[in-house]
Design an enzyme around this catalytic site. Structure first.
Site, PDB file in Angstrom:
ATOM      1  N   ASN A 298      10.684  37.092   5.688  1.00  0.00           N
ATOM      2  CA  ASN A 298       9.678  37.439   4.680  1.00  0.00           C
ATOM      3  C   ASN A 298       9.337  38.924   4.668  1.00  0.00           C
ATOM      4  O   ASN A 298       9.006  39.477   3.617  1.00  0.00           O
ATOM      5  CB  ASN A 298       8.413  36.603   4.867  1.00  0.00           C
ATOM      6  CG  ASN A 298       8.533  35.260   4.180  1.00  0.00           C
ATOM      7  OD1 ASN A 298       9.471  35.009   3.441  1.00  0.00           O
ATOM      8  ND2 ASN A 298       7.583  34.380   4.425  1.00  0.00           N
TER       9      ASN A 298
ATOM     10  N   GLU B 204      13.570  29.938  11.378  1.00  0.00           N
ATOM     11  CA  GLU B 204      13.003  30.959  12.264  1.00  0.00           C
ATOM     12  C   GLU B 204      12.091  30.245  13.263  1.00  0.00           C
ATOM     13  O   GLU B 204      11.172  29.542  12.853  1.00  0.00           O
ATOM     14  CB  GLU B 204      12.172  31.968  11.482  1.00  0.00           C
ATOM     15  CG  GLU B 204      12.961  32.916  10.612  1.00  0.00           C
ATOM     16  CD  GLU B 204      12.073  33.910   9.881  1.00  0.00           C
ATOM     17  OE1 GLU B 204      12.399  35.095   9.868  1.00  0.00           O
ATOM     18  OE2 GLU B 204      11.044  33.480   9.315  1.00  0.00           O
TER      19      GLU B 204
ATOM     20  N   SER C  45       4.867  30.650   6.707  1.00  0.00           N
ATOM     21  CA  SER C  45       5.858  31.665   6.368  1.00  0.00           C
ATOM     22  C   SER C  45       5.450  33.065   6.813  1.00  0.00           C
ATOM     23  O   SER C  45       6.254  33.989   6.739  1.00  0.00           O
ATOM     24  CB  SER C  45       6.099  31.672   4.854  1.00  0.00           C
ATOM     25  OG  SER C  45       4.893  31.958   4.165  1.00  0.00           O
TER      26      SER C  45
ATOM     27  N   HIS D 291       9.833  27.900  10.936  1.00  0.00           N
ATOM     28  CA  HIS D 291       9.844  28.302   9.531  1.00  0.00           C
ATOM     29  C   HIS D 291      11.148  27.905   8.854  1.00  0.00           C
ATOM     30  O   HIS D 291      12.182  28.533   9.042  1.00  0.00           O
ATOM     31  CB  HIS D 291       9.614  29.808   9.428  1.00  0.00           C
ATOM     32  CG  HIS D 291       9.527  30.303   8.015  1.00  0.00           C
ATOM     33  ND1 HIS D 291       9.839  31.584   7.649  1.00  0.00           N
ATOM     34  CD2 HIS D 291       9.164  29.670   6.860  1.00  0.00           C
ATOM     35  CE1 HIS D 291       9.678  31.730   6.356  1.00  0.00           C
ATOM     36  NE2 HIS D 291       9.277  30.593   5.851  1.00  0.00           N
TER      37      HIS D 291
END
Length: 283
Positions: A191, A152, A119, A140
């Protein structure tokens, strides 16, 4: 590319979720972890989810059995030898991931893409543990992988265009929508944005500007978000959020990512979020 057999390393919430998603899409899956209890736990969660779907009439018992029949359980990474694509979803620890990728590099066929569900960590550093850095990529997924549409796709320094395109095609095979992360930056996109929001929420709470409940309510109703920042941190896991902040702080040398005292105290108290019944809130 069409993936016929997928290897998933790690049978936690994300790994088991990715395996479940792939099996539902008709893909054969090899699900591996360091102990069979973790693999069995991952499969048990799949069974529970599908039992709910059967009860609601969304799938039949035969369809559920077919999904489970596509999943091979193992604790031997060597069982990945005939897989077409690998997704790693283990602990967010760079050294452990590098050791895993080094071993995967020796087990799998040279043309096989090795993807990490990290992540926040550097794909370039993970790829450095292999002799095929051009075939290492970030993939991700978001929790739960069976439901969340986004993946992602992160380029490491050496990730080739062919690897990126193949990963994009596999993501579509899984029914996902993708975004390209062109630079191997800490935290990628989601994130970075999520943790910036979490940091501001914790600062507001620590400064006494508003209660956790009111901050969550304000974000949900004012920004039309499905969860407030404290609810989201509990859903993701307090330990995971703290780990991401530590990594962002270390990699960027930017003090704005230093974890606030409140989240440190939560972690020290053993409150990890929804997964153990207490985080910012009690469950």
């Amino acid at each position: 590319m069409q993936v016929k057999k997928l290897g998933v390393l790690g049978a936690g919430a994300m790994g088991a979720g990715i395996a479940h998603l792939a099996a539902q899409r008709g893909i054969e899956v090899v699900l591996c972890d360091i102990d069979m209890k973790f693999v069995d736990g991952g499969v048990a969660r799949m069974e529970k989810l599908m039992a709910g779907s059967i009860k609601k009439g969304k799938m039949t018992e035969d369809e559920a059995k077919a999904v489970l029949g596509r999943i091979k359980k193992t604790v031997q990474m060597e069982d990945f030898a005939d897989c077409d694509f690998i997704v790693e979803a283990i602990i967010e620890n760079l050294k452990i991931k590098q050791d895993a990728f080094s071993k995967l590099d020796t087990i799998t066929r040279p043309e096989v893409i090795l993807a990490s569900n990290t992540s926040s960590m550097s794909l370039t550093e993970i790829a450095a543990a292999t002799k095929r850095p051009e075939k290492v990529v970030g993939m991700h997924f978001f929790n739960p992988p069976q439901v969340m549409k986004l993946v992602e796709i992160i380029r490491g320094y050496y990730t080739s265009d062919e690897t990126f395109k193949a990963t994009e095609e596999f993501s579509k095979q899984l029914g996902k929508i993708t975004v390209e992360i062109k630079k191997d930056a800490p935290g990628f996109v989601v994130n970075r944005v999520m943790m910036a929001s979490a940091m501001e929420a914790m600062k507001l709470y620590e400064e006494g500007v508003a209660s956790m409940e009111d901050i969550d309510q304000a974000v949900k109703l004012g920004l039309n978000a499905p969860m407030g920042p404290f609810e989201l941190m509990d859903f993701v896991g307090i330990d995971i959020n703290k780990s991401i902040l530590d990594y962002l702080a270390d990699e960027t040398m930017d003090v704005r990512w230093n974890p606030p005292l409140s989240i440190k105290l939560l972690l020290k108290s053993g409150r990890l979020g929804r997964k153990n019944g207490a985080g910012w809130y009690k469950y």
